[in-house]
Design an enzyme around this catalytic site. Structure first.
Site, PDB file in Angstrom:
ATOM      1  N   GLU A 254       1.008  -1.252  -0.109  1.00 19.80           N
ATOM      2  CA  GLU A 254       0.109  -0.050  -0.066  1.00 19.80           C
ATOM      3  C   GLU A 254       0.802   1.226  -0.185  1.00 19.80           C
ATOM      4  O   GLU A 254       1.779   1.170   0.683  1.00 19.80           O
ATOM      5  CB  GLU A 254      -0.733   0.050   1.135  1.00 19.80           C
ATOM      6  CG  GLU A 254      -1.684   1.048   1.629  1.00 19.80           C
ATOM      7  CD  GLU A 254      -2.543   0.845   2.833  1.00 19.80           C
ATOM      8  OE1 GLU A 254      -3.509   0.078   2.621  1.00 19.80           O
ATOM      9  OE2 GLU A 254      -2.079   1.487   3.860  1.00 19.80           O
ATOM     10  N   LYS A 256       2.766   4.424   0.944  1.00 20.49           N
ATOM     11  CA  LYS A 256       2.844   5.398   2.243  1.00 20.49           C
ATOM     12  C   LYS A 256       2.679   6.588   2.155  1.00 20.49           C
ATOM     13  O   LYS A 256       3.703   7.148   1.154  1.00 20.49           O
ATOM     14  CB  LYS A 256       4.231   4.763   2.752  1.00 20.49           C
ATOM     15  CG  LYS A 256       4.352   5.440   4.231  1.00 20.49           C
ATOM     16  CD  LYS A 256       5.565   5.282   4.889  1.00 20.49           C
ATOM     17  CE  LYS A 256       5.711   5.677   6.423  1.00 20.49           C
ATOM     18  NZ  LYS A 256       5.002   7.300   6.550  1.00 20.49           N
ATOM     19  N   ARG A 425       3.387  -2.239  18.049  1.00 19.46           N
ATOM     20  CA  ARG A 425       4.137  -2.373  16.955  1.00 19.46           C
ATOM     21  C   ARG A 425       4.445  -3.993  16.969  1.00 19.46           C
ATOM     22  O   ARG A 425       5.107  -4.503  17.554  1.00 19.46           O
ATOM     23  CB  ARG A 425       5.733  -1.765  17.080  1.00 19.46           C
ATOM     24  CG  ARG A 425       5.488  -0.315  16.770  1.00 19.46           C
ATOM     25  CD  ARG A 425       6.951   0.387  16.631  1.00 19.46           C
ATOM     26  NE  ARG A 425       7.074   1.882  16.339  1.00 19.46           N
ATOM     27  CZ  ARG A 425       6.792   2.890  16.882  1.00 19.46           C
ATOM     28  NH1 ARG A 425       6.202   2.640  18.099  1.00 19.46           N
ATOM     29  NH2 ARG A 425       6.892   4.016  16.483  1.00 19.46           N
TER      30      ARG A 425
END
Length: 563
Positions: A254, A256, A425
């Site tokens: 995708e 950024k 994360r």
């Protein structure tokens, strides 16, 4: 609870460097408190009076606080200012002024935690003509009833910096100890609940009343933003694939985007927008609000995307720095929207029609996202993306090249099978940008310049985030790259964050995040990270990021090894 009891805890916490001891002191204070007092104590342990997502400022500066101290004690402001300058702490100056005050109130009222909290909350409500004096009078009233130690912490709370070393991790662990059994499971449950709600009093009450199961039952609430899922970094597409893939299933690549990450909450006609720092920016983006109302069919939902600015004449993307001015804009909002219109690129759906999708796979969330809105070019669109087989990364490589050619930052690589994990994360979402790309760092110290730039904080010490130790580590000093206007603006932003002064050198609350370029990374014993950026150069202020979002020491080490 008497405010003196809380102050005693403050003093004990400030006197120890042990994180375990700090946690134990906070936990003991919470154990002795009623459930209702959680609403007061937990923000006050952080030097705050609002939840994180309210992003409220008390509206009283150091100079106004100085005036309040003088009014409460009768001590000349010049004397108070001398102590402040010598100690670097206006709270200590307040304590000394109260100890040596020349005027006494006829009737002194003992301070309670509730009276201090409520008085400080009232500062948020003062507005219009006379509000500045109202704030001074309110703080002076607290100080008139305070002993020296109470005055020290009242002033520090007013200024937003307690100086006792209490972070979110300490509060999290203390709640787990006070309301649960303190186990790893308890800590993890408290952390998850906070990342979902950003409301520690709610988390503490739920933990005490309903235990771990109650924390796990907490849900997304409209107009209360949750912490966003965070991405680690990868050196290239192949590295990203190796890290993200957990099976033979397809992955997602995708764009950024170089914009502002946005969380959009919709309930009927009401739409509100929040940044990744939980700051509400609804008023600054009326165009986004209207686009969501017009093109999102769902009656209620929480969407996530990236806001990117563009030139309405050429269609070219605008620099992030230009877009970021819209976040700070308080006046002429409509004019700003016309000058810098924006596109929202949607890339996730977190809830819809009251149903949380956090436990659903990204694949399902994207399918339902695509079904809930009608894209409109230049207004609201899906993020540019492609599914690809990990064994054949060519589609991802091509999208990466397209993203860079179009002026975007790079590529995201995501695992389609995993749930959404707020504030984490988790290794299933990675960002890929060109090697030796700029670093996002936070300013921890500074030094006033001499010569032409005298009076400006022209030497800025920069730090990355040591994720393992949950601490900041300095990686160099910045002195070039900004114009005089940019430096003046940075100085204006940094000076209210000064916590200590030593000649021209100052220590700062780590809140201002900068993007910097550099020639290379060197091994260095000068800074506690063990590294130094060689010839760092200012690129831009990152107002969309907080100290928790800066690049990690691990990232710095990786870049060092790749040179």
């Amino acid at each position: 609870m008497q405010y003196a009891d809380l102050v005693e805890s403050y003093c004990r916490i400030e006197a120890t460097a042990s994180t375990d001891e700090k946690t134990a002191i906070v936990a003991a204070t919470l154990e002795d408190a009623t459930t209702g007092e959680f609403e007061l104590l937990l923000p006050l342990f952080r030097g705050e009076v609002t939840p994180a997502y309210e992003q409220a400022e008390l509206g009283i500066s150091s100079s106004l606080t100085l005036e309040a101290i003088g009014k409460a004690t009768g001590v000349p402001e010049a004397e108070i200012e001398t102590t402040w300058r010598e100690t670097g702490d206006l709270g200590t100056a307040a304590a000394e002024a109260v100890a040596n005050q020349t005027q006494q109130t006829l009737v002194s009222t003992e301070l309670t935690v509730e009276s201090v909290f409520e008085t400080l909350r009232e500062l948020l409500e003062y507005a219009g003509e006379g509000s500045q004096q109202d704030r001074i009078d309110a703080v002076a009233s607290l100080l008139s009833n305070a002993d020296p130690e109470e005055a020290r912490y009242v002033v520090r709370t007013v200024l937003g910096h307690l100086r006792i070393g209490i972070g979110e991790g300490t509060i999290r662990d203390a709640i787990a100890q006070a309301s649960l059994d303190g186990s790893d499971e308890a800590i993890e449950s408290v952390e998850y609940a906070y990342q979902l709600t950003n409301d520690y009093p709610l988390v503490a009450r739920t933990a005490r009343e309903a235990g771990v199961d109650g924390l796990r039952d907490l849900e997304i609430e409209l107009f209360r933003p949750l912490q966003v899922m965070l991405a680690d970094s990868a050196a290239d597409v192949e590295d990203g694939i190796e890290t993200v893939a957990s099976s033979d299933g397809p992955l997602l690549a995708e764009y950024k985007y170089d914009g502002v990450r946005i969380q959009l909450h919709k309930d009927g006609e009401e739409v509100r927008a929040f940044t990744r720092r939980l700051e509400e920016v609804t008023a600054q983006f009326p165009d986004i609000v209207e686009n969501v109302r017009t093109h999102v069919a769902a009656d209620s939902c929480v969407l996530e995307g990236e806001v990117v600015g563009y030139d309405p004449d050429s269609g070219d993307l605008t620099p992030f720095q230009e877009l970021s001015t819209r976040i700070k804009r308080k006046h002429d909002i409509e004019a700003a929207a016309e000058e810098t219109p924006v596109i929202v690129y949607l890339f996730d759906l977190l809830s819809i029609e009251g149903e949380s999708l956090l436990e659903r796979s990204l694949d399902e969330r994207l399918e339902r996202l695509d079904a809930c809105f009608d894209p409109e070019t230049w207004e609201i669109e899906p993020a540019q993306r492609v599914r690809f087989d990990p064994a054949d990364p060519d589609p991802a490589r091509e999208l990466y090249a397209d993203a860079l050619a179009a002026g975007h930052e790079g590529l995201m690589v995501k695992n389609l099978e995993v749930p959404y994990q707020p504030g984490r994360r988790v290794g299933y979402m990675l960002k890929i940008k060109p090697t030796m790309d700029p670093l996002d760092v936070v300013v921890t110290r500074a030094k006033y310049s001499e010569g032409r730039r005298k009076g400006q904080l022209g030497r800025l010490y920069l730090a990355c985030r040591d994720a393992e130790a949950d601490e900041l580590r300095e990686v160099g000093r910045l002195a070039t790259g900004y114009t005089d206007e940019q430096l003046a603006a940075l100085t204006d932003d940094l000076e209210p964050l000064i916590t200590e002064t030593d000649g021209r050198a100052v220590t700062l609350r780590p809140e201002v995040v900068l993007e910097v370029e550099y020639e290379e990374i060197q091994s260095s014993p000068t800074y506690d990270s063990g590294y130094a950026l060689r010839f760092p150069r200012f690129v831009r202020r990152r107002e969309d990021l907080s100290a928790a979002d800066v690049d990690t020491l691990e990232r710095v080490e990786t870049l060092f090894e790749q040179q």
